[in-house]
Design an enzyme around this catalytic site. Sequence first.
Site, PDB file in Angstrom:
ATOM      1  N   GLU A 175      36.732  56.969  53.117  1.00 38.25           N
ATOM      2  CA  GLU A 175      36.622  57.582  54.447  1.00 38.25           C
ATOM      3  C   GLU A 175      37.686  58.672  54.632  1.00 38.25           C
ATOM      4  OE1 GLU A 175      36.163  54.563  57.548  1.00 38.25           O
ATOM      5  OE2 GLU A 175      34.276  53.927  56.663  1.00 38.25           O
ATOM      6  N   GLU A 306      29.779  50.635  52.016  1.00 39.31           N
ATOM      7  CA  GLU A 306      30.067  49.756  53.165  1.00 39.31           C
ATOM      8  C   GLU A 306      28.838  49.745  54.061  1.00 39.31           C
ATOM      9  OE1 GLU A 306      33.769  50.270  55.295  1.00 39.31           O
ATOM     10  OE2 GLU A 306      34.827  50.812  53.446  1.00 39.31           O
TER      11      GLU A 306
END
Length: 505
Positions: A175, A306
């Site tokens: 991220e 994820e």
Amino acid sequence: MPNATAVINLDIEGPTISRHLYGHFAEHLGRCIYDGFWVGEDSPVPNEGGIRLDIVQALRALDIPNLRWPGGCFADEYHWKDGIGPRDERPRMVNTHWGNVEENNHFGTHEFMALCELLGAEPYISGNVGSGTVQEMSEWVEYLTRDGDSPMVRLRKANGREEPWRVKYWGIGNETWGCGGNMRAEYAADLSRQYATYCRDHGDNKLYRIASGASDDDYKWTETLMRQISCFGCEATPKNYFQGLSFHYYTIPGPWESKGNSIVFDTEDYYRTMVQARRVDRLIAGHSAVMDVYDPGRTVGLVLDEWGTWWDVEPGTNPGFLFQQNSLRDALVASTHFDIFHKHAARLHMANIAQTVNVLQAMILTDGDSLVLTPSYHVFEMNKGHQDATSLAVHLRADDARRTVGDTELDTLSASASAKDGRLLVSLSNLDAEEPAEITLDLRGRSIGTASARVLTADRLQDHNTPQTPAAVAPRAFDDVKVTDRGLALTLPPHSFLTLSAPLL
Ligand code: AHR
């Protein structure tokens, strides 16, 4: 009652469903590692070298293909050298992302690799780009995978491991648009190339480098990354810096501040959840379409490393620990995701449920020495025959299997099929909260032998498993499958997931 037909051409083979679509994720977050996988060697809970054995046994039964570690957001503040050597000498740190708790680094590289060996799973290591250095990441790869003699090899041997490990999956950051450094896509792309350059293939250990990618429907991020990280058709070496590009998507039906409770919800909340779960289909298609522009040969894999449901934490638990219950609703989110993953198997190479133990949409919840398998666990188990199987397209004709949810229409039937080792496996979900659905499986091109089926359902969508009622939501045999002249016919109960298996003749 909806009446549907699923046409499956048993003789038309689609792409292979990578077993890595059934991957997992374990972060230093809440009780996933500590008081989860890791209990320590002195624990009364049965363990091997500190690793909890009932968890290992349960995950082995899923044929767990890979495990991503150490994060998540934690990965970008993790310094691997703090997690090697004698445990009582390892430096401590504060886990600022997750609960501001002290991390003693007792679970480090050797412990993680031992866990993967016990699980029979491939390691997927997520390296620190946000607060680490290129040298640090490069040396981690060397420490893990190099043979012979070198500074990192000597360090590894001094810590008791002679042979290099094999590590294929390597994440370059996490991220980068957020907790991994709050970067712009252009900067993240350049940095990712730089880091990837020094993540070397040592000997015959070939890395599959995964660039940290977009969130949700941020196709612009994917576009920038693909444009800048790929080197297709260029003369430079290496031709491709990356073998995979990630994106993350969580099923969160409410606003972030009020995501809802995991087991206290109504039918409307449930349908909104399923609309959000089904959204992953469009997202995978969208990111894939962008990737097709730069990589028409589909050499770079899309990696959804994820995914899963994200609810408000259980009342009374640490808000930074992301502990939530897991109901039949979560199981149907998982079964729907898998049908969608199978459909996109040509581009989607890996997916990792967040997270395996005690965090978010977990497979396993522990409380002291007790362990509970969640409804989501059972979906992974019932579907494991799809791993590395050949996908078979399912054409669903189910016009009346719909619910209107706000301004969207939710298709309430979901299905996928595959063939492996001479067996057909069909997965069917009826997402309708109240109505059963009649389904005819119109099987064409080949014949099948006697089918057997299992169903996962419960009286209520909110039903879940606890140490006192560990099998409140568990698969049971489903005998009511009729043989018809077109194939098979069955009635799916409301809010249920069913798998059907038969030999291919
Ligand atoms: O899985 C929990 C967190 O969600 C991860 O650490 C992060 O990558 C994501 O935002």
